[in-house]
Motif scaffolding. Structure first.
Motif, short mmCIF file in Angstrom:
data_model
loop_
_atom_site.label_atom_id
_atom_site.label_comp_id
_atom_site.label_asym_id
_atom_site.label_seq_id
_atom_site.Cartn_x
_atom_site.Cartn_y
_atom_site.Cartn_z
N TRP A 52 6.77 0.87 -9.48
CA TRP A 52 6.09 0.72 -8.19
C TRP A 52 5.41 -0.64 -8.07
N ASN A 53 4.85 -1.14 -9.16
CA ASN A 53 4.20 -2.45 -9.10
C ASN A 53 5.20 -3.58 -8.88
N SER A 54 6.44 -3.40 -9.34
CA SER A 54 7.43 -4.45 -9.20
C SER A 54 8.14 -4.42 -7.85
N LEU A 55 8.17 -3.25 -7.19
CA LEU A 55 8.93 -3.12 -5.95
C LEU A 55 8.07 -2.81 -4.72
N THR A 87 3.45 -4.64 -4.85
CA THR A 87 3.64 -5.96 -5.46
C THR A 87 2.41 -6.85 -5.33
N ASP A 88 1.69 -6.74 -4.25
CA ASP A 88 0.51 -7.59 -4.02
C ASP A 88 -0.79 -6.80 -4.06
N ASN A 89 -0.74 -5.59 -3.55
CA ASN A 89 -1.93 -4.74 -3.52
C ASN A 89 -1.60 -3.38 -4.15
N GLN A 90 -2.60 -2.82 -4.82
CA GLN A 90 -2.43 -1.51 -5.44
C GLN A 90 -3.54 -0.58 -4.99
N PRO A 91 -3.26 0.73 -5.00
CA PRO A 91 -4.34 1.67 -4.67
C PRO A 91 -5.45 1.57 -5.71
N GLU A 92 -6.65 1.99 -5.31
CA GLU A 92 -7.73 2.09 -6.29
C GLU A 92 -7.27 3.02 -7.41
N GLU A 99 -8.27 5.59 -9.27
CA GLU A 99 -8.29 7.05 -9.20
C GLU A 99 -7.22 7.57 -8.25
N ARG A 100 -7.05 6.91 -7.12
CA ARG A 100 -6.02 7.31 -6.16
C ARG A 100 -4.62 7.08 -6.75
N TYR A 101 -4.45 5.95 -7.42
CA TYR A 101 -3.15 5.61 -8.01
C TYR A 101 -2.75 6.68 -9.04
N GLU A 102 -3.69 7.12 -9.84
CA GLU A 102 -3.40 8.16 -10.84
C GLU A 102 -2.92 9.45 -10.16
N LYS A 103 -3.54 9.79 -9.05
CA LYS A 103 -3.12 10.99 -8.32
C LYS A 103 -1.73 10.80 -7.73
N TYR A 104 -1.44 9.61 -7.24
CA TYR A 104 -0.10 9.33 -6.73
C TYR A 104 0.93 9.47 -7.84
N LEU A 105 0.63 8.92 -9.02
CA LEU A 105 1.56 8.99 -10.14
C LEU A 105 1.79 10.44 -10.56
N ASP A 106 0.72 11.23 -10.61
CA ASP A 106 0.88 12.66 -10.91
C ASP A 106 1.81 13.31 -9.89
N ASP A 107 1.63 12.94 -8.63
CA ASP A 107 2.44 13.51 -7.56
C ASP A 107 3.90 13.11 -7.70
N LEU A 158 0.58 1.23 4.07
CA LEU A 158 -0.60 2.09 3.91
C LEU A 158 -1.58 1.50 2.92
N ILE A 159 -1.06 0.82 1.90
CA ILE A 159 -1.90 0.19 0.90
C ILE A 159 -2.10 -1.29 1.20
N ASP A 160 -1.08 -1.94 1.72
CA ASP A 160 -1.17 -3.38 1.96
C ASP A 160 -2.12 -3.74 3.10
N ASP A 161 -2.07 -2.97 4.19
CA ASP A 161 -2.93 -3.30 5.34
C ASP A 161 -3.02 -2.08 6.26
N ILE A 162 -3.87 -1.15 5.89
CA ILE A 162 -3.97 0.10 6.64
C ILE A 162 -4.48 -0.15 8.06
N ASP A 163 -5.34 -1.13 8.25
CA ASP A 163 -5.87 -1.40 9.59
C ASP A 163 -4.77 -1.88 10.53
N GLN A 164 -3.91 -2.78 10.04
CA GLN A 164 -2.80 -3.26 10.85
C GLN A 164 -1.84 -2.11 11.19
N LEU A 165 -1.61 -1.22 10.22
CA LEU A 165 -0.72 -0.09 10.45
C LEU A 165 -1.30 0.87 11.48
#
Length: 291
Positions: free
Chosen positions: A175-178, A181-186, A188-196, A276-283
């Motif tokens: 996920w970090n490579s594809l 690439t520039d921004n990552q979830p915080e 705790e959230r990232y860990e939950k995403y990985l579990d999912d 959603l992670i890169d720019d939630i306000d723009q989205l």
């Protein structure tokens, strides 16, 4: 989360946030589930009525039957919406979910008010190229069967093995490579995403369905199109990040060409495959203005 047994024999789990305003159905992509919509669900206006299902074989939904097409996943969700008496709704589909959303919009044109395609698979599918001995794609040579796809050493096997072995570190690297690439979830959230991500049981079915998906009027290298795209009458917004390393701009352009004049492309600046992670306000701004 709640669950409903649908007519296709699956039990579909879903998250729901009720509201008196616009109805919006959120359809997730590959390697994810409704869990990954959390940032958007928290950020959209409070009056929106949000419904985010887990598709068959993802998250907390069942996987009683294997499938060959995105149309089958769409039928699960149509049955869910029918049983909940969910009418006159908008759809947003992210990546693979974009293809499922297009199937729904083509099947139920009078029920879908507006369609948003976020970093979506093309109307002409998402092919997987054969690889040479060095692991490089061979132009024009496509993987066709589930057996071939399951053996792909670059795009498929690393994900499949990570899910089988609960190898979250490898999945994080992918996920970090594809995607992130520039921004990552915080963290705790990232860990939950990985579990999912480890809950997915249908990777080969999904990749096969994506390769064979073709609702255009053209041949995609594996099969002729069924031209369902012309049945999509809802105003359609194609949101494409200018830094997406997963879905190229050519796929957004193909969607626009195949759906026609009721579709428009909007570029999300400095965004990759996960705005959603890169720019939630723009989205959120793009979604709310369109709706």
């Amino acid at each position: 989360m709640n669950k409903i047994k649908v007519k296709t024999g699956e039990e579909i789990a879903y998250r729901e946030r009720e509201g008196s305003g616009d109805k919006l159905v959120l359809i997730h992509g590959n390697m994810t589930s409704s869990k990954h919509w959390d940032v958007l669900m928290d950020s959209l206006p409070e009056n929106y009525h949000l419904l985010a299902p887990d598709m068959r074989g993802f998250g907390k939904s069942s996987y009683n039957n294997r499938f060959d097409s995105l149309e089958e996943l769409a039928q699960d969700l149509i049955n869910l919406l029918d049983q909940k008496n969910f009418k006159n709704y908008n759809l947003i589909g992210w990546s693979t979910g974009g293809g499922v959303a297009m199937e729904i919009a083509a099947k139920r044109p009078t029920e879908v008010n507006k369609l948003i395609l976020l970093e979506s698979v093309s109307t002409r599918g998402y092919p997987i190229l054969k690889k040479d001995e060095g692991g490089q794609p061979i132009p024009g040579e496509l993987l066709e069967t589930k057996e071939e796809i399951a053996s792909d050493p670059v795009q498929v096997l690393p994900v499949l093995n990570a899910q089988k072995n609960n190898d979250k570190e490898t999945m994080r690297q992918i996920w970090n490579s594809l995607i992130y690439t520039d921004n990552q979830p915080e963290e705790e959230r990232y860990e939950k995403y990985l579990d999912d991500m480890m809950t997915q049981r249908n990777l080969i079915d999904v990749d096969y369905a994506l390769a064979h998906f073709n609702i255009s009027d053209q041949h995609n290298g594996l099969q002729s199109g069924n031209n369902k795209a012309e049945k999509i009458t809802a105003p359609t917004l194609i949101l494409q990040g200018d830094q997406d390393k997963v879905v190229p701009m050519s796929m957004a352009e193909a969607i626009k060409e195949d759906i026609g004049n009721n579709a428009e492309i909007q570029i999300l600046e400095n965004c990759g495959h996960s705005p959603l992670i890169d720019d939630i306000d723009q989205l959120v701004d793009a979604i709310t203005k369109f709706l």
